[in-house]
Design an enzyme around this catalytic site. Structure first.
Site, PDB file in Angstrom:
ATOM      1  N   PRO A  44       0.811  -1.207   0.000  1.00 12.40           N
ATOM      2  CA  PRO A  44       0.000   0.000   0.000  1.00 12.40           C
ATOM      3  C   PRO A  44       0.845   1.256   0.000  1.00 12.40           C
ATOM      4  O   PRO A  44       1.646   1.477   0.890  1.00 12.40           O
ATOM      5  CB  PRO A  44      -0.808  -0.108   1.290  1.00 12.40           C
ATOM      6  CG  PRO A  44      -0.718  -1.522   1.690  1.00 12.40           C
ATOM      7  CD  PRO A  44       0.604  -1.979   1.217  1.00 12.40           C
ATOM      8  N   GLU A  45       0.642   2.042  -1.006  1.00 12.09           N
ATOM      9  CA  GLU A  45       1.231   3.372  -1.039  1.00 12.09           C
ATOM     10  C   GLU A  45       0.085   4.328  -0.762  1.00 12.09           C
ATOM     11  O   GLU A  45      -1.015   3.884  -0.439  1.00 12.09           O
ATOM     12  CB  GLU A  45       1.891   3.611  -2.411  1.00 12.09           C
ATOM     13  CG  GLU A  45       2.914   2.528  -2.742  1.00 12.09           C
ATOM     14  CD  GLU A  45       3.611   2.704  -4.083  1.00 12.09           C
ATOM     15  OE1 GLU A  45       3.857   3.844  -4.489  1.00 12.09           O
ATOM     16  OE2 GLU A  45       3.910   1.679  -4.730  1.00 12.09           O
TER      17      GLU A  45
END
Length: 277
Positions: free
Chosen positions: A2-3
């Site tokens: 997850p960015e």
DNA sequence: CTATGGACCTGAATGC
DNA sequence: TGCATTCAGGTCCATA
């Protein structure tokens, strides 16, 4: 995984479900990144008053205190409706934390367990301070401008790719989006951050905002584990220009995309569109 | 202060 | 088929 886009998509989907709900119980299984002294029984009964985000942290603001949730490399949150007490939600492999509410349950699934859940009395007390205060600028905030970006980059001699990843100048740009943003900005990933000229910093600023916005609209990137709380996969991975495309022709100039190592991470770029200085 | 490499952990894909 | 190696979205920490 997850960015910023994946975390923001998670936050947006979660917010209408969770806001205003009373936490009945918090269960913690296998330890995550930090074996924190969270005392679940002390948190039950408190309502969630807001769901916010700072960098890659989701912030569950409680009536008293906050919970920081980080998804690490492989984490995702799942929102599961629970019709009756008898009909318990199905547990899945690698479900490590769950928040039980009145008619639904929030579950953190994280195979690699690089994620974390941290309690703090407030944003500026306890461990939350340490984690939050070192973060760089929010890319969607007014303080993030071509000029402030340029000033931040001037302090670093390391390659621009690694400075973007570090999150000390601007937060949220992870390994996928760093390569994508640099490609769209026409900047070579090995260029020292302090050597990025003002005109390039302006493009970098613009494309950082554009790429992250587009990724949020597409529901993020799903390489393997990531899903929004309702189970939806992201679609950004299908529009990447360079990430994951080593050896394939650049969509703009046809030059084969290169993959190199920078600080133990893969970087993808087009030597035609991102010439060495 | 910045820069760098190792550490954390599990699973999927690849190679012999 | 089996086993070893490499790679994967992050970031903290110790060491130069």
């Amino acid at each position: 995984m997850p960015e910023l886009p994946e975390v923001e998509v998670t936050r947006r989907v979660l917010q209408p479900h969770v806001q205003g709900q009373k936490l009945l119980a918090l269960r913690m299984g296998k330890p995550l990144r930090w074996p924190l002294g969270i005392h679940p029984e002390e948190l039950s009964g408190r309502r969630v008053v807001a769901v916010q985000r700072r960098g890659k942290y989701i912030i569950l603001q409680l009536e008293q205190g906050i919970l920081l949730v980080h998804l690490g490399m492989s984490g995702s949150l799942r929102w599961v409706a629970v019709p009756t007490a008898a009909d318990r939600p199905s547990r899945q492999l690698h479900d490590h934390v769950s928040w039980e509410f009145e008619d639904a349950e929030l579950v953190l699934n994280d195979p690699r367990r690089f994620g974390a859940v941290v309690f703090a009395p407030s944003m500026s007390e306890g461990m939350a301070t340490q984690l939050l205060q070192k973060l760089g600028m929010e890319p969607f905030s007014p303080e993030f401008t071509p000029e402030s970006l340029g000033q931040g980059l001037a302090r670093h001699r390391a390659p621009i790719k690694q400075v973007l990843l570090a999150g000390t100048v601007v937060v949220g740009v992870g390994n996928i989006y760093a390569s994508e943003v640099l490609f769209r900005s026409g900047i070579h990933p090995f260029l020292p951050a302090c050597a990025v000229p003002p005109a390039a910093a302006e493009r970098l600023h613009r494309h950082t905002v554009n790429v992250l916005s587009q990724a949020v609209e597409l529901g993020g990137s799903t390489l393997r584990n990531f899903h929004a709380p309702g189970g939806e996969a992201g679609a950004f991975q299908s529009v990447t220009q360079v990430y994951g495309r080593a050896g394939q022709p650049c969509r703009l100039c046809g030059t084969p995309i290169l993959r190199v190592q920078q600080g133990q991470r893969s970087t993808f770029f087009c030597p035609g569109c991102q010439p060495a200085v």
